[in-house]
Design an enzyme around this catalytic site. Structure first.
Site, PDB file in Angstrom:
ATOM      1  N   ALA A  64      -7.513  -9.129   0.294  1.00 19.66           N
ATOM      2  CA  ALA A  64      -7.769 -10.549   0.483  1.00 19.66           C
ATOM      3  C   ALA A  64      -9.268 -10.809   0.389  1.00 19.66           C
ATOM      4  O   ALA A  64     -10.078  -9.906   0.590  1.00 19.66           O
ATOM      5  CB  ALA A  64      -7.253 -10.981   1.850  1.00 19.66           C
ATOM      6  N   GLY A 105      -4.584  -6.272   1.252  1.00 19.37           N
ATOM      7  CA  GLY A 105      -3.599  -7.144   0.625  1.00 19.37           C
ATOM      8  C   GLY A 105      -3.159  -6.642  -0.742  1.00 19.37           C
ATOM      9  O   GLY A 105      -2.028  -6.892  -1.170  1.00 19.37           O
ATOM     10  N   GLU A 108      -0.600  -4.106  -0.002  1.00 21.97           N
ATOM     11  CA  GLU A 108       0.576  -4.796   0.555  1.00 21.97           C
ATOM     12  C   GLU A 108       1.406  -5.440  -0.562  1.00 21.97           C
ATOM     13  O   GLU A 108       2.631  -5.441  -0.514  1.00 21.97           O
ATOM     14  CB  GLU A 108       0.133  -5.856   1.576  1.00 21.97           C
ATOM     15  CG  GLU A 108      -0.396  -5.228   2.860  1.00 21.97           C
ATOM     16  CD  GLU A 108      -0.899  -6.269   3.845  1.00 21.97           C
ATOM     17  OE1 GLU A 108      -1.887  -6.947   3.517  1.00 21.97           O
ATOM     18  OE2 GLU A 108      -0.303  -6.404   4.926  1.00 21.97           O
ATOM     19  N   GLU A 128      -7.803  -2.746   7.035  1.00 20.60           N
ATOM     20  CA  GLU A 128      -8.009  -3.974   7.823  1.00 20.60           C
ATOM     21  C   GLU A 128      -8.548  -3.706   9.215  1.00 20.60           C
ATOM     22  O   GLU A 128      -9.340  -4.476   9.754  1.00 20.60           O
ATOM     23  CB  GLU A 128      -6.692  -4.750   7.945  1.00 20.60           C
ATOM     24  CG  GLU A 128      -6.279  -5.524   6.710  1.00 20.60           C
ATOM     25  CD  GLU A 128      -5.543  -4.705   5.685  1.00 20.60           C
ATOM     26  OE1 GLU A 128      -5.553  -3.453   5.773  1.00 20.60           O
ATOM     27  OE2 GLU A 128      -4.954  -5.304   4.775  1.00 20.60           O
TER      28      GLU A 128
END
Ligand code: NAD
Length: 694
Positions: A64, A105, A108, A128
């Site tokens: 992200a 992300g 993910e 993260e």
């Protein structure tokens, strides 16, 4: 942003969607929107039988866009969670071709896919936790379902990336391929034809797949290793959910916990440090950096040995220079012993160690330094010793060689003045142990050239250090501040604390170590020598604690002599409170006419940490640091300040500068001149601004 390429493989069509968002292929709102559109188009296209998701260059997707955290942009749809759900439930097989780094992300996203192929140099991870959050787009729910609970705990709580090979071994990827896109197209079609099983996630709870104590142990480990950090505990709680809840319920829980963390002070602090490190690495000059092909290191003691190791670890040849054969042998012996420990821990193989040692050339003769591009001096902390060495280096080294000193406190300009090349002289202040600690204060002398700074900054990054530019003054940034911090620790002892109480309060605050324990580790004789040097110029009316001097007079220099503020059992670094020291402190207090009293943890923290903040404000004002966030980097990377508090400046901003100033004014009234508020702090607090506004 996202390119769509239709490939024909036999009579089947495969849509290759390639994310392209330089420089690191982060997945911000714009990429999400583009990917959503392309995905919908590919899913609607009847000529497309399967879909491959990939990235560009060295990045599949680095995660992200952190800059969008806590901004309205994170709410732009589709959210990453929604995109992943679309991928997961698509009617056509979707396979990730992980062409390089897939983090956060990015990884993910691949966990929603029906298959994963990685390139040989791919790196896969969920880091993260290092930013004080957790993987909030399904990572904590899907990863355990893909690789099992123990591996998922390891990957998510440690936050360290896996290599492609490791990812293959734990089942995170299905294949490692030289051409991951080509392999992913093939795999996707095989899944489509039912020749290979889809890796789509089973949403059912995992059940009791691990013994109950696995989570207890993970919590305890995280508590010990990441003392005070809440994100690792939240990660563990989310992973634990997978045992007894279905995917959907787990995702809802994860989203709640993510929101809690991302809005909290810890994650704000950790993101601050993440960006602060990157900002610190930027020099205010575009001067070109020169290549450093070999380095001379003067002195093979504690620091010289560690510096040499940092260099050869990065493949840079070193000439290690000493004043005697005996000192050289001793230094090399320590280096070998350190490598031996790393080998036993599995960090290096014997061949790797041999290759490193082969890069060290031993020297007792200045003429061996004729060709090196840079010299780093780490001899005794004595101005005359350093001046002699620099005068000789100036004679021996080639004209364009850079001469650096690792001095902790001495005046770089005075050292530079004995050479014919002051523009090529600077400080490179490493921290102990130099092969481990990542901070490097790069000290700019009055005449240091910009190209010299650029060269040293580039070298620092090559050897894995975090360089921070600082100016010349006694102690530069870190040690100048630490003098104020330890001064208050000594005063607190006289006023009523024991060493264990002061250290305990600061450890509970989050410091890696308390100030007195730190002194014992560094060696009390070092600061004693500095205090003796400063004695002549110390104003007589200022309060001075004799505690540390008296401890040194007893021959107690800290860990190295088995006793200091604490005592130590042979071979142990565990500080043991010593009644003899308590008595000494009480005696010093009585001699100084101080009535001892109860002191709270809160006061201990305020007295020591605000002493750092007040001096830091002066350092910024004096231009010794380029920006407040650089000071935060120095303290977190070099002095064990808790990352989750973001460094002393960020912490002060979090408390609120008016409140910090009010307390400092109170200390000023009670304890006198040392606490005179720094003008910059007053100016900021009174105008409603913060350090981060500078
Ligand atoms: P040390 O005593 O462990 O090592 C110094 C080495 O320098 C010795 O091996 C000595 O033989 C050698 N030496 C002395 N004079 C020499 C000369 N003229 N030519 C060649 N070699 C010579 O000291 P250290 O702790 O490694 O500190 C070295 C420097 O690094 C000092 O300036 C110190 O202030 C600074 N420093 C120390 C630390 C620390 O934590 N120890 C941290 C940062 C900076």
């Amino acid at each position: 942003m996202v390119h769509l390429d239709l490939r024909k493989i036999g009579d089947a069509g495969v849509a290759v969607l390639r994310m392209d968002n330089p420089p690191v292929n982060s997945i911000g709102s714009q990429v999400r929107v583009a990917l959503g559109e392309r995905l919908a188009a590919a899913l609607a296209d009847d000529t497309v039988q399967a879909i491959v998701l990939t990235g560009t260059g060295k990045f599949f997707c680095s995660g992200a866009d952190i800059r969008e955290f806590n901004t309205p942009k994170t709410q732009i749809r589709p959210l990453l969670r929604e995109l992943i759900a679309t991928v997961e439930t698509a009617g056509k097989p979707i396979v990730a071709a992980i062409n390089g780094t897939a983090l956060g992300g990015g990884l993910e996203l691949t966990l929603g896919c029906h298959g994963r192929v990685a390139s040989e140099d791919a790196k896969l991870g969920l880091p993260e936790v290092k930013l004080g959050v957790l993987p909030g787009a399904g990572g904590t729910q899907r990863l355990p379902r893909v690789v099992g609970v123990p591996a998922a705990l390891n990957i998510i709580v440690e936050g360290e990336p896996l290599t492609a090979q490791q990812a293959l071994e734990c089942g995170l990827v299905d294949e490692v391929a030289a051409d991951p896109v080509e392999a992913a197209c093939r795999l996707a079609l095989e899944i489509r034809r039912g020749e290979r099983a889809s890796r789509a996630i089973d949403p059912a709870p995992l059940g009791d797949v691990v013994p109950a104590n696995v989570f207890e142990e993970a919590r305890r480990n995280a508590q010990r290793r990441y003392r005070g950090c809440i994100a690792p505990q939240e990660c563990i709680a989310c992973i634990e959910k997978t045992l007894h809840t279905d995917l959907q319920t787990g995702l809802t829980f994860e989203a709640e916990r993510f929101k809690f963390l991302v809005e909290g002070d810890q994650s704000k602090a950790q993101r601050h440090i993440f960006f602060a490190e990157r900002k610190a690495a930027k020099l205010p000059t575009s001067a070109p950096a020169a290549e450093v092909r070999s380095v001379g290191v003067i002195g093979a003691g504690t620091m010289g040995g560690g510096i040499a190791m940092s260099l050869v670890n990065a493949g840079i040849p070193v000439v290690l220079f000493e004043q005697s054969e005996e000192a050289l042998q001793r230094g090399l012996g320590v280096i070998q012993k350190n490598y031996e420990v790393s080998r036993k821990r599995g960090r290096f193989t014997q061949e790797e160690i041999d290759a490193r040692l082969a890069l060290i050339r031993r020297s007792l003769d200045y003429s061996d330094l004729a060709d090196v591009d840079l010299v780093i001096e780490a001899a005794f902390e004595d101005m005359q010793v350093k001046k002699d060495i620099f005068a000789k280096l100036d004679q021996a080294c080639k004209k364009d060689a850079i001469l650096a000193t690792n001095t902790s406190r001495l005046d770089i300009n005075e050292i530079a003045a004995v050479t014919s090349r002051p523009a090529q002289v600077l400080g490179m202040h490493f921290f102990s142990p130099a092969n481990v600690m990542r901070l490097l204060e790069v000290v700019k002398g009055a005449r240091t050239a910009d190209t010299v700074l650029a060269t040293v900054f580039r070298l620092a990054q090559r050897i894995g250090k975090i360089p921070v530019l600082v100016g010349v003054c006694d102690g530069f940034v870190g040690n100048r501040m630490v003098s104020h911090y330890t001064r208050e620790a000594y005063f607190l002892l006289e006023e009523g604390c024991t060493p264990a109480q002061v250290d305990g309060a600061l450890r509970r605050f989050g410091m890696a170590m308390g100030p007195l324990q730190m002194q014992d580790m560094a060696g009390l004789d070092i600061s004693w020598a500095a205090r003796k040097r400063q004695a002549a110029t110390r104003p007589a009316h200022l309060r001075y604690s004799k505690v540390a001097d008296r401890i040194c007079e007893m021959g107690r220099f800290g860990q190295k002599t088995g006793s200091g503020f604490y005592r130590y059992e042979a071979g142990s670094r565990e500080p043991i409170p010593d009644p003899e020291i308590d008595a000494l402190i009480a005696q010093c207090a009585a001699e100084a006419g101080i009535t001892r009293r109860e002191i709270s943890d809160e006061e201990i923290v305020a007295r020591t940490i605000y002493a750092l903040v007040n001096e830091a404000a002066r350092i910024v004002q004096d231009g010794i640091a380029q920006r407040p966030s650089d000071i935060d980097v120095v303290y977190v990377a070099g002095y064990g300040f808790p990352m989750f508090r973001g460094g002393p400046m960020f912490y002060a901003d979090t408390v609120g500068l008016p409140k910090v100033l009010e307390t400092i004014r109170q200390f000023h009234a009670e304890h006198g001149q040392y606490w005179e508020p720094a003008p910059l702090l007053v100016e900021l607090a009174e105008s409603g601004r913060r350090f981060s506004d500078l």
